[in-house]
Design a protein around this motif. Structure first.
Motif: not given
Ligand SMILES: *Cc1c(COP(=O)(O)O)cnc(C)c1O
Length: 440
Positions: A105-108, A137-139, A246-254, A300-303, A355-357, A382-385
């Motif tokens: 996942a991009f969190k790496d 999950g991914d964090t 950008v698929p967003c949850g906590n908006f760190g990536d954006l 779910n990483a965007m919930d 699903p996030h991508g 594309e934030t996750a495999h």
């Molecule tokens: C964390 C995550 C997101 C959301 O990223 P934020 O920086 O929290 O907006 C989107 N997709 C995946 C797969 C993630 O793990």
């Protein structure tokens, strides 16, 4: 460079202090006092640079003399041992694959950079560092993997029981050694609340050297700007304005992207693609930000019902709703729409997206349908495999997908976690009983 708190611009700290404390003492988020402007030459020659060279050029302005240049280069080389390739889907739509790191996942990117920075600054610390992480999950897997076997650091993950996928849970609970997993009987928001309380608890602050690795940490945020530059470098020959979805949850990536733009990266527009957790969309529409409890979805990483980087988005635009609306288009999608997008992308382009991508794809498509743009390049992050969400993806495309080797190995290991109820007192007790011995 100094960093201020989004709650109080006169409260400033060094990079090291910002990384160590995660959150400012007044509970604000750290922001650089000035966003450096990268020189014109950098953008003219960017296509000749590797990812790590780009990362160094961007990072050095924030770190300044707190880490010597050759040490910073080492940190970058240890952190980014994998690529972020841009894959064309069709003539002007591209996928920026951010899942080639160890936990897919991009969190790496952020987690590994932060781990190496913490380890660099921690060399002269006497007390061991305890990293507390709430994860949807991914964090958690990115952070624990990044800190795995790093001396003088322990990681405690809090994840919501039964609300992460089977594969995510395996990644969170099978590392062992300096990594422990707490399975919280509650939601991700509960986990986040418990961690936040721990950081302001006087007893815990006295006893432990607590640190956070959630996306609020500035050392996790900065690397999330590097790959926007790298996408631009890979599209250099096209000479077209770029739209990033950008698929967003906590908006760190954006937020990483918004910082890259402020540093001079030419971006036509950002699309904040979200699922039915739509507080940001409501904000764009009405100018009012009203956090809500999170809703479970297949992305779910965007919930997230109260995106914790929202304060940074506001800060970057001086709280100006109109300016934010000019730079960021927002759109929200249901699980049904997401599943059909996964199927469509597979049928039309023979590409398997997670699903996030897929939410990112829908966001870009919606934006393009509303705007008549003749020349542009769209980039979906594309934030996750897809294999991380194998059940959803296989059902959507009606085909089995391959599991990468680095996922397979965690699936073969035994889960090890401690169940706790969703109260801060329980977390405090756990820390006091399990970690006080290791202080001596
Ligand atoms: C964390 C995550 C997101 C959301 O990223 P934020 O920086 O929290 O907006 C989107 N997709 C995946 C797969 C993630 O793990």
């Amino acid at each position: 460079m100094k960093f201020y708190s989004t709650n109080n611009r006169s409260l400033t700290v060094t990079f090291k202090e910002a990384v160590k404390s995660g959150l400012a003492s007044d509970a604000g988020l750290f922001m650089p006092i000035e966003i450096p402007q990268l020189p014109e030459d950098f953008f003219l020659d960017i296509h000749k640079l590797s990812f790590n060279e780009i990362a160094f050029e961007a990072a050095k302005h924030f770190v300044e003399d707190e880490i010597p240049h050759d040490e910073l280069k080492n940190i970058i080389d240890f952190s980014f041992t994998f690529d972020a390739p841009l894959v064309p889907l069709k003539e002007n739509i591209n996928i920026l694959e951010l899942f080639h790191g160890p936990t897919l996942a991009f969190k790496d990117f952020g987690a590994r950079f932060m781990a190496n920075v913490v380890s660099y600054f921690g060399k002269d610390e006497k007390k061991e560092i305890i990293i507390l992480v709430a994860t949807s999950g991914d964090t958690g897997s990115a952070v624990s993997n990044a800190f795995y076997e790093i001396p003088n650091v322990k990681v405690i993950l809090l994840y919501p029981s039964e609300k992460v996928s089977y594969i995510q849970e395996k990644q969170l609970t099978t590392l062992g050694k300096n990594i422990s997993a707490l399975e919280v009987l509650g939601s991700f928001d509960d986990c986040q609340k418990m961690v936040k309380q721990a950081f302001v608890d006087e007893d815990l602050k006295k006893l432990f050297n607590l640190s956070s690795a959630n996306s609020i940490n500035i050392a996790r945020l900065l690397p999330q700007s590097f790959y926007y530059f790298y996408a631009f470098a890979q599209l250099f020959d096209k000479k077209s304005p770029i739209i990033f979805s950008v698929p967003c949850g906590n908006f760190g990536d954006l937020t990483g992207g918004l910082i890259a733009k402020k540093m001079g990266l030419p971006v036509y527009r950002f699309v904040a693609a979200i699922n039915t957790n739509d507080v940001f969309l409501k904000y764009i529409q009405t100018g009012k930000f009203e956090p809500k409890p999170s809703i479970s979805t297949i992305s779910n990483a965007m919930d997230v019902g109260n995106p914790n980087n929202f304060a940074r988005v506001l800060d970057l635009y001086g709280d100006d709703h109109r300016k934010i609306k000019n730079d960021i288009y927002a759109a929200s999608f249901t699980d049904e729409e997401t599943k059909s997008a996964i199927r469509d992308i597979f049928e039309k382009y023979n590409y398997i997206i997670d699903p996030h991508g897929a939410v990112g794809y829908l966001g870009l498509k919606t934006f393009l349908n509303k705007n008549n743009l003749s020349k542009f390049q769209g980039v979906i992050l594309e934030t996750a495999h897809p294999a991380k969400f194998i059940d959803i993806v296989e059902e959507a495309i009606d085909k089995q997908i391959e599991m990468p080797g680095r996922l397979k190995s965690s699936l073969e290991k035994e889960k090890s976690s401690v169940k706790i109820s969703n109260s801060f007192e329980k977390l405090k007790n756990y820390l006091l009983t399990h970690y006080t011995q290791s202080l001596e």
